[in-house]
Design a protein around this motif. Structure first.
Motif, PDB file in Angstrom:
ATOM      1  N   LEU A 285       0.825  -1.199   0.000  1.00  0.00           N
ATOM      2  CA  LEU A 285       0.000   0.000   0.000  1.00  0.00           C
ATOM      3  C   LEU A 285       0.865   1.258   0.000  1.00  0.00           C
ATOM      4  O   LEU A 285       0.356   2.361   0.113  1.00  0.00           O
ATOM      5  N   GLY A 286       2.188   1.082  -0.089  1.00  0.00           N
ATOM      6  CA  GLY A 286       3.068   2.237  -0.203  1.00  0.00           C
ATOM      7  C   GLY A 286       3.634   2.744   1.112  1.00  0.00           C
ATOM      8  O   GLY A 286       4.224   3.823   1.158  1.00  0.00           O
ATOM      9  N   GLY A 287       3.490   1.972   2.165  1.00  0.00           N
ATOM     10  CA  GLY A 287       3.985   2.446   3.459  1.00  0.00           C
ATOM     11  C   GLY A 287       5.440   2.088   3.688  1.00  0.00           C
ATOM     12  O   GLY A 287       5.948   1.134   3.110  1.00  0.00           O
ATOM     13  N   ASN A 288       6.112   2.887   4.492  1.00  0.00           N
ATOM     14  CA  ASN A 288       7.490   2.532   4.840  1.00  0.00           C
ATOM     15  C   ASN A 288       7.519   1.977   6.265  1.00  0.00           C
ATOM     16  O   ASN A 288       6.476   1.697   6.845  1.00  0.00           O
ATOM     17  N   THR A 289       8.728   1.833   6.808  1.00  0.00           N
ATOM     18  CA  THR A 289       8.869   1.211   8.131  1.00  0.00           C
ATOM     19  C   THR A 289       8.073   1.967   9.189  1.00  0.00           C
ATOM     20  O   THR A 289       7.378   1.386  10.013  1.00  0.00           O
ATOM     21  N   TRP A 290       8.171   3.296   9.152  1.00  0.00           N
ATOM     22  CA  TRP A 290       7.474   4.082  10.160  1.00  0.00           C
ATOM     23  C   TRP A 290       5.967   3.838  10.075  1.00  0.00           C
ATOM     24  O   TRP A 290       5.300   3.630  11.088  1.00  0.00           O
ATOM     25  N   HIS A 291       5.411   3.854   8.845  1.00  0.00           N
ATOM     26  CA  HIS A 291       3.975   3.614   8.716  1.00  0.00           C
ATOM     27  C   HIS A 291       3.595   2.257   9.248  1.00  0.00           C
ATOM     28  O   HIS A 291       2.549   2.099   9.884  1.00  0.00           O
ATOM     29  N   TYR A 292       4.464   1.271   8.962  1.00  0.00           N
ATOM     30  CA  TYR A 292       4.174  -0.077   9.412  1.00  0.00           C
ATOM     31  C   TYR A 292       4.035  -0.127  10.925  1.00  0.00           C
ATOM     32  O   TYR A 292       3.065  -0.659  11.475  1.00  0.00           O
ATOM     33  N   TRP A 293       5.036   0.442  11.601  1.00  0.00           N
ATOM     34  CA  TRP A 293       4.995   0.368  13.059  1.00  0.00           C
ATOM     35  C   TRP A 293       3.879   1.236  13.622  1.00  0.00           C
ATOM     36  O   TRP A 293       3.200   0.861  14.575  1.00  0.00           O
ATOM     37  N   ARG A 294       3.677   2.426  13.043  1.00  0.00           N
ATOM     38  CA  ARG A 294       2.719   3.356  13.633  1.00  0.00           C
ATOM     39  C   ARG A 294       1.287   2.893  13.434  1.00  0.00           C
ATOM     40  O   ARG A 294       0.450   3.054  14.293  1.00  0.00           O
ATOM     41  N   HIS A 295       0.985   2.265  12.275  1.00  0.00           N
ATOM     42  CA  HIS A 295      -0.403   1.965  11.956  1.00  0.00           C
ATOM     43  C   HIS A 295      -0.758   0.497  11.972  1.00  0.00           C
ATOM     44  O   HIS A 295      -1.931   0.173  11.998  1.00  0.00           O
ATOM     45  N   VAL A 296       0.240  -0.376  11.906  1.00  0.00           N
ATOM     46  CA  VAL A 296      -0.094  -1.793  11.810  1.00  0.00           C
ATOM     47  C   VAL A 296       0.384  -2.557  13.042  1.00  0.00           C
ATOM     48  O   VAL A 296      -0.406  -2.995  13.866  1.00  0.00           O
ATOM     49  N   ALA A 297       1.716  -2.711  13.152  1.00  0.00           N
ATOM     50  CA  ALA A 297       2.235  -3.570  14.215  1.00  0.00           C
ATOM     51  C   ALA A 297       2.074  -2.908  15.592  1.00  0.00           C
ATOM     52  O   ALA A 297       1.716  -3.565  16.570  1.00  0.00           O
ATOM     53  N   GLY A 298       2.330  -1.598  15.645  1.00  0.00           N
ATOM     54  CA  GLY A 298       2.252  -0.882  16.916  1.00  0.00           C
ATOM     55  C   GLY A 298       0.915  -1.057  17.617  1.00  0.00           C
ATOM     56  O   GLY A 298       0.850  -1.540  18.753  1.00  0.00           O
ATOM     57  N   PRO A 299      -0.174  -0.675  16.951  1.00  0.00           N
ATOM     58  CA  PRO A 299      -1.479  -0.800  17.614  1.00  0.00           C
ATOM     59  C   PRO A 299      -1.818  -2.229  18.013  1.00  0.00           C
ATOM     60  O   PRO A 299      -2.494  -2.443  19.012  1.00  0.00           O
TER      61      PRO A 299
END
Lengths: 372, 281, 300
Positions: free
Chosen positions: C202-216
């Motif tokens: 979906l075009g996300g980078n590492t930060w997006h991954y952690w902030r929106h997917v794995a983090g929550p």
């Protein structure tokens, strides 16, 4: 606690019941065993020392509490008792305080693991006489009246003087109290425990008090001494243990002279200093538990402690046994061990119960703020 | 596109490995230096030379073997009872009684809020009754230990259950005709095997290291005997502490090799049904 | 995808919540746990609670609770709470990082098993020997300090902080971090590589991954672990007592002092009152945690 001891307990309990029942019914006729060890007030009540020994061996076990092996040579005393009578000793809660000893009687005294005998500080002994049963050892007369309770509820056993122990290879020789403010003592002076909690620490503060010109009734100069010591950066707040002494973190410790002397095993250059203007003594007391699960063994233990052999073993641990004067007169004292006691020149003072309470109240209110 | 993706993968992999090595190095320093200091002290003779005399004194202590055996038995009993009590309950609560979650969570934290030294005061009446009516064996300690390990084991198992889809798995298994026992034993448990292993490791380590409750109930478990032994002299006191750590570590390593199968959860039955297995970090 | 802790699909759709055989059967499942915990945990707690209302002669009194306002108790309460919070947060962060480093390695490899076993041992390591381990390394006679001092860096110049609260915090991290590793690893195990791929596609980078997917997804487990670490530090006693024997800065030391004092400062009722206070504080923190869980489940 050994495994499979449940069966042994049951077996011994059955044996003991049979023996006691047999004694009770035959009225002390043929067998020389102790009937009613639970209420015996002296060896005579039991039918003599031999009967006491036999009854104790029938019980086969002794529960003691808070007797670390390196405290006043208790290791040798426990081994000596076991070797002489063949009775197994279970030693619980080695680091326990006197309060925990009487708590164990209160809480677990009715179970088979409850303590049979206790060795407690005077404050705790006086406050808990309702937990003890009176018993007078064979050598009862050798002890001064001021050092025993008249019916035998408790009797003092050994004592010593408050001292400053130090590693002479790490700090300079201590000749006077104010030497401790020197710059070579930075962060090096420790108490054995917390004066709000431990007997040794409270007496340490009182000794400082006496050395600074205070009296037994008012411990404020002692607390003030430690406050100044902390402000100078010389007082260490950590708990002094044998490891911290050997490693050099706490090379100066305020402690009873017989406990301090034990550090000599680890640190060959350990010296013990008892200030001549502040000789503060303290004795501990023995008592037999009212609910002792092994009453005959408990009484035999007391007899052993107050025999010449037991008292001399304490002397070897550099504690002063309560029968020392009598044994010196009778010549039964171990003079080589007596010669090793730290020299004390002057009149010793002892805190009375009221003075101890007053000191405790002052310390509880002021100590934490003083050494913050 | 694939080449760009692969080079992104590669830089990410390098960054990840660098991160891992830095973390492991820092952790190694922080955790091994104090242990090293203890080993150094326990091999230091009074005159400063190296010696093994304190270590040699340990096996010759008579009451030690009995205490070790007792503590091992306690560890086994506590772990088994804990797992049997906790895992089914937690699964059940997740499935059927979600409102109970917070209460169960709070109760599992309660043993940690009360220091052991005062908790044992509340345990005395129970133990007196137990000793006088059932048994005064040291193994009765396991009953109290199960309560002590609850906080840690609850948290580990909860993390494991949270990472799998318990509802879907159970529904799938039930719809295929599995009994509740089969669901628990053959569906849920294998999927949280790492969590169960971690919980068991925590329980065993706690039981082996527990001192206060055993001591105040006048039982002589491993740690109480070590305190006895430590009174010999300073060197022995530290040598036994390091020996106890090594012993516990060896035991846990054995458990970890026997118990953990290292399966990552994304191999679970539900998710491998359709998707191709792409192995990446 | 189910968020840990809240059911996505309720199996009771269409049925009334209260009443009905289904509910009563469900409650039976919780009975064994509740009974066991009731006997061996709740009952002792109640005994302690009752004891807090009794004085030395077993007469009802509120003095024990009044004595909680003693200045050193208030100071210890605040100090202990702050100390526990700090070590919980720091322990959780460093522990999570270490757990991530472990979990990204080989799953059945030796490194993972060794580090997990080591964490198990160290998580329960404490007391006099842990304190001594630090004293022997960074203490005033420890080799690290002496080495630094000989190179001009005297880190005890201001004060001997090892034997004050900062020292306690540092030493507590020694068991907090391994504990975090052990309780958080199972949550990290649940990270699926498909999530990373989905985020990237979906075009996300590492930060997006952690902030929106794995983090929550990891946050509830992380928060729960922080709570556990807090409670762990809060009731710890032996380590603090060996490190700072004077002044009783930690609340558990105040309890021990009141329970085992042999100079007459024996106040068992007061000790139990402090224990009740500790339960209250942890309850408050748990309530805070529950609120935080609910809030973040909504935002994240």
């Amino acid at each position: 606690m050994k495994l499979g001891s449940l069966t042994r307990h049951l077996g011994l309990a059955v044996v003991a019941l049979v023996v006691v029942a047999a004694c009770g019914s035959s009225g002390g006729g043929g067998t020389a065993s102790c009937s009613g060890a639970k209420t015996a007030k002296s060896a005579a009540d039991c039918g003599g020392m031999d009967a006491l020994v036999k009854a104790a061996q029938a019980e086969g076990k002794l529960n003691v509490i808070a007797l670390p092996r390196d405290w006043a040579n208790y290791g040798a005393i426990l081994d000596g008792f076991h070797a002489k009578y063949g009775i197994a000793i279970t030693s619980d809660n080695p680091d326990g305080s006197s309060q925990q000893e009487v708590d164990a009687i209160k809480q677990l005294g009715s179970t088979s693991r409850g303590p049979d005998v206790v060795d407690v500080g005077m404050a705790v002994a006086l406050a808990n006489t309702n937990l003890f049963t009176p018993y007078k050892v064979a050598t009862w007369a050798d002890v001064l009246d001021s050092q025993k309770e008249s019916t035998g509820l408790w009797i003092q056993d050994y004592g010593g003087f408050m001292s400053i122990g130090y590693d002479s290879s790490k700090v300079p020789e201590i000749k006077a109290f104010d030497d401790l403010f020197g710059s070579q003592f930075k962060g090096k002076v420790a108490l054995n425990g917390n004066p709000k909690q431990a007997n040794a620490a409270l007496n340490g503060v009182m000794m400082a008090n006496l050395a600074e010109g205070g009296s037994l009734d008012d411990v404020s100069k002692g607390v003030d001494f430690f406050k100044r010591l902390k402000a100078a950066g010389n007082f260490s707040k950590t708990q002094a243990t044998t490891a911290t002494v050997k490693n050099g973190t706490t090379p100066v410790v305020f402690d009873w002279d017989y406990l301090s002397a034990a550090h000599g095993k680890d640190v060959p250059t350990w010296k013990v200093f008892v200030p001549s203007n502040a000789i503060l003594g303290g004795y501990y007391a023995q008592a037999v538990s009212k609910d002792a699960p092994h009453p005959a063994a408990a009484r035999l233990w007391e007899e052993y402690l107050y025999s010449d052999e037991g008292q001399n073993l304490w002397l070897k641990g550099l504690a002063r046994p309560v029968r020392q004067a009598a044994m010196q007169k009778s010549g039964k004292i171990d003079s080589a061990a007596a010669a090793k006691l730290p020299p004390v020149n002057g009149t010793p003072q002892f805190m009375s119960d009221a003075q101890s309470t007053a000191a405790k109240n002052y310390v509880v209110a002021h100590w934490d703020a003083a050494i913050a | 596109m694939a080449v760009a993706a692969r080079s992104i993968q590669r830089t990410r992999w390098i960054k990840l490995q660098a991160f891992r090595y830095v973390i492991f190095a820092l952790a190694a320093i922080f955790f091994l230096v104090p242990l090293g200091a203890m080993v150094e002290f326990s091999t230091r003779a009074n005159d400063g030379s190296r010696t093994l005399e304190y270590w040699k004194a340990i096996p010759s202590y008579p009451d030690l073997t009995g205490a070790i055996v007792a503590s091992l038995q306690l560890a086994v009993i506590t772990s088994v009872v804990m797992l049997v009590l906790l895992v089914p309950t937690m699964v059940w609560v997740r499935l059927k009684l979600p409102r109970l979650t917070r209460i169960i969570e709070f109760m599992s934290l309660l043993p940690l809020t009360i220091p052991a030294i005062v908790l044992v005061v509340g345990l005395f009446p129970m133990y007196i009754w137990l000793n006088n009516n059932f048994s005064d064996s040291i193994l009765t300690l396991s009953l109290a230990y199960v309560v002590l390990v609850l906080p840690y084991c609850y948290r580990a198992i909860d993390a494991g259950l949270g990472a799998i889809d318990v509802k879907t798995l159970t529904e799938a298994a039930r719809s295929l005709g599995a009994s509740w026992f089969t669901v628990m034993w053959r569906v849920i448990v294998p999927n949280i095997s790492n969590a169960i292993l971690n919980a068991t490791l925590l329980a065993v380590a706690l039981v082996l290291g527990e001192y206060t409750i055993a001591n105040n109930l006048l039982y002589n478990n491993l740690q109480v005997e070590l305190v006895h032994l430590a009174r010999e002299n300073a060197g022995v006191s530290i040598a036994v502490a390091v020996a106890a750590l090594l012993f516990a570590f060896a035991l846990l390593v054995v458990l970890a090799f026997v118990g953990g199968r290292g399966r990552r959860v994304h191999h679970d039955p539900a998710s491998t049904l359709g998707s191709p297995t792409i192995t990446s970090i | 995808m189910t968020v840990a802790g809240s059911p996505a699909v309720t199996t009771n759709v269409g049925r009334p919540f209260l009443g009905g055989r289904r509910l009563s059967l469900a409650w039976v499942g919780a009975v064994p746990y509740l009974t066991y915990v009731g006997i061996f945990l709740v009952l002792p707690s109640v005994i302690i609670g009752i004891g807090a209302f009794l004085d030395a002669n077993n007469v009802f009194t509120l003095d024990n609770f009044r004595n909680l306002s003693r200045s050193y108790v208030i100071k210890a309460s605040i100090d202990t709470t702050v100390l526990s919070a700090i070590t919980a947060l720091l322990g959780a962060i460093f522990g999570a990082l270490l757990a991530y480093a472990i979990v990204t390695g080989s799953q059945s490899g030796i490194l993972r098993r060794l580090t997990v076993s080591a964490s198990g041992v160290l998580a329960q390591f404490g007391g006099v020997t842990l304190a001594f381990a630090f004293i022997a390394s960074i203490g005033p006679a420890g080799f690290v300090y002496l080495f630094a001092q000989s190179h001009g860096f005297d880190f005890y110049k201001q004060d001997l902080w090892l034997f004050e609260i900062p020292g306690i915090e540092l030493v507590y991290l020694y068991f907090q971090i391994p504990l975090m590793v052990l309780v958080f690893l199972p949550a990290l195990d649940g990270i699926k590589p498909q999530w990373r791929e989905a985020a990237e596609s979906l075009g996300g980078n590492t930060w997006h991954y952690w902030r929106h997917v794995a983090g929550p997804l990891l946050f509830p487990a992380f928060l729960g672990s922080v709570l556990l670490l807090f409670a762990n530090a809060f009731s710890a006693y032996a380590t603090a007592n060996a490190l700072v024997g004077q002044g009783q800065p930690v609340l558990a030391q105040q309890i021990a002092g009141a329970l085992s004092s042999e100079v007459g400062a024996y106040e068992p009722g007061f000790a139990k009152a402090i224990a009740i206070e500790m339960i209250v504080i942890v309850t408050l923190v748990t309530v805070l945690y529950t609120l935080l869980q609910r809030r973040t489940a909504r935002w994240l």
